[in-house]
Design an enzyme around this catalytic site. Structure first.
Site, PDB file in Angstrom:
ATOM      1  N   ASP A  12       0.965  -6.374   5.241  1.00  0.00           N
ATOM      2  CA  ASP A  12      -0.135  -6.677   3.988  1.00  0.00           C
ATOM      3  C   ASP A  12      -0.338  -5.084   3.603  1.00  0.00           C
ATOM      4  O   ASP A  12       0.337  -4.094   4.375  1.00  0.00           O
ATOM      5  CB  ASP A  12      -1.761  -6.844   4.545  1.00  0.00           C
ATOM      6  CG  ASP A  12      -2.725  -6.823   3.634  1.00  0.00           C
ATOM      7  OD1 ASP A  12      -2.472  -7.337   2.548  1.00  0.00           O
ATOM      8  OD2 ASP A  12      -3.644  -6.131   3.954  1.00  0.00           O
ATOM      9  N   ASP A  14      -3.410  -3.240   1.507  1.00  0.00           N
ATOM     10  CA  ASP A  14      -4.572  -2.716   1.739  1.00  0.00           C
ATOM     11  C   ASP A  14      -5.366  -2.928   2.945  1.00  0.00           C
ATOM     12  O   ASP A  14      -5.574  -3.966   3.433  1.00  0.00           O
ATOM     13  CB  ASP A  14      -5.618  -2.879   0.423  1.00  0.00           C
ATOM     14  CG  ASP A  14      -4.889  -2.694  -0.770  1.00  0.00           C
ATOM     15  OD1 ASP A  14      -5.118  -1.428  -1.228  1.00  0.00           O
ATOM     16  OD2 ASP A  14      -4.549  -3.519  -1.643  1.00  0.00           O
ATOM     17  N   ASP A 175      -4.854  -7.262   8.217  1.00  0.00           N
ATOM     18  CA  ASP A 175      -5.854  -6.832   8.658  1.00  0.00           C
ATOM     19  C   ASP A 175      -7.171  -7.925   8.456  1.00  0.00           C
ATOM     20  O   ASP A 175      -8.376  -7.482   8.667  1.00  0.00           O
ATOM     21  CB  ASP A 175      -6.487  -5.426   8.118  1.00  0.00           C
ATOM     22  CG  ASP A 175      -6.754  -5.354   6.704  1.00  0.00           C
ATOM     23  OD1 ASP A 175      -5.797  -5.865   5.840  1.00  0.00           O
ATOM     24  OD2 ASP A 175      -7.843  -5.159   6.324  1.00  0.00           O
TER      25      ASP A 175
END
Length: 222
Positions: A12, A14, A175
């Site tokens: 991922d 951001d 995240d």
């Protein structure tokens, strides 16, 4: 997870590779100020990141995670945000500690790497270029690359196909539950990073994979 099981790694963007919340918050608050809405703390905006720019704007206007703003507010706010962020995509943003080190190591070990994000294409490439990490990724899939984005499995499946691999032989690193959910939805192993924008308490109860506090810890799962 043995060495021969994981043959490609997907990241991922951001909250996983890049701490971009400062720039996103500046642009969100710029947009909110233009529609006479109160500006928000960076911490609040961090909690709204993960499902792409459109959801970020809806959440920031309504202050609800699943909220949908009135078009009369959403449309001008979205336009202002996109215009502002395009000119400020990497003013404050930076790679998290250890990220470049890990990308270099994986690249040298010949792991095919993909960046899979819900961020729009124009911002994704600008950010990766500004941080000089585009070169590490053989595949970059953004929120507008396919018809569906995370937590749908489509992006992850597409990247696996690009590498001529089964999802079971790839590893998703993210995240938020958006990332973990996408991995679960295509039976792909995943690693949750605890330092990003998501909350461990929000993870899908099906997830029994590892959690790491620093990107450098990823090597033990490869």
């Amino acid at each position: 997870m043995s060495t021969n099981e994981t043959r490609a790694v997907f990241f991922d963007l951001d909250g996983t590779l890049v701490d971009s919340a400062g720039d996103l918050a500046t642009s969100v608050n710029y947009a909110l100020s233009l529609i006479d809405k109160p500006t928000l703390s960076e911490q609040t905006i961090r909690s709204y990141i993960g499902n792409g720019a459109d959801r970020l704007i809806h959440r920031s206007i309504t202050l609800e995670y699943q909220g949908v703003a009135e078009p009369s507010l959403y449309d001008p706010a979205r336009h202002a945000f996109l215009e502002h962020y395009a000119n400020n995509v990497c003013t404050k943003s930076a790679l998290y500690p250890g990220v470049e080190e890990v990308l270099v190591a994986l690249h040298e070990q010949n792991y095919p790497l993909a960046c899979i994000t819900n961020k729009p294409t124009q911002f994704t490439h600008s950010l990766l270029d500004a941080l000089d990490v585009t070169r590490f990724f053989r595949v970059i899939l953004c929120g507008d690359s396919l018809n569906k984005k995370k937590p749908a499995p489509d992006q992850l499946q597409h990247a696996a196909e690009k590498f001529d691999l089964q999802p079971q032989n790839c590893l998703m690193v993210g995240d938020t539950n958006t990332d973990i959910g996408a991995a679960l939805n295509c039976s792909m192993p995943a690693v949750f990073v605890t330092y990003g924008y998501g909350e461990a308490d929000d993870l899908d109860e099906r997830f029994a994979g590892p959690r790491i506090d620093r990107m450098q810890e990823l090597h033990q799962y490869l």
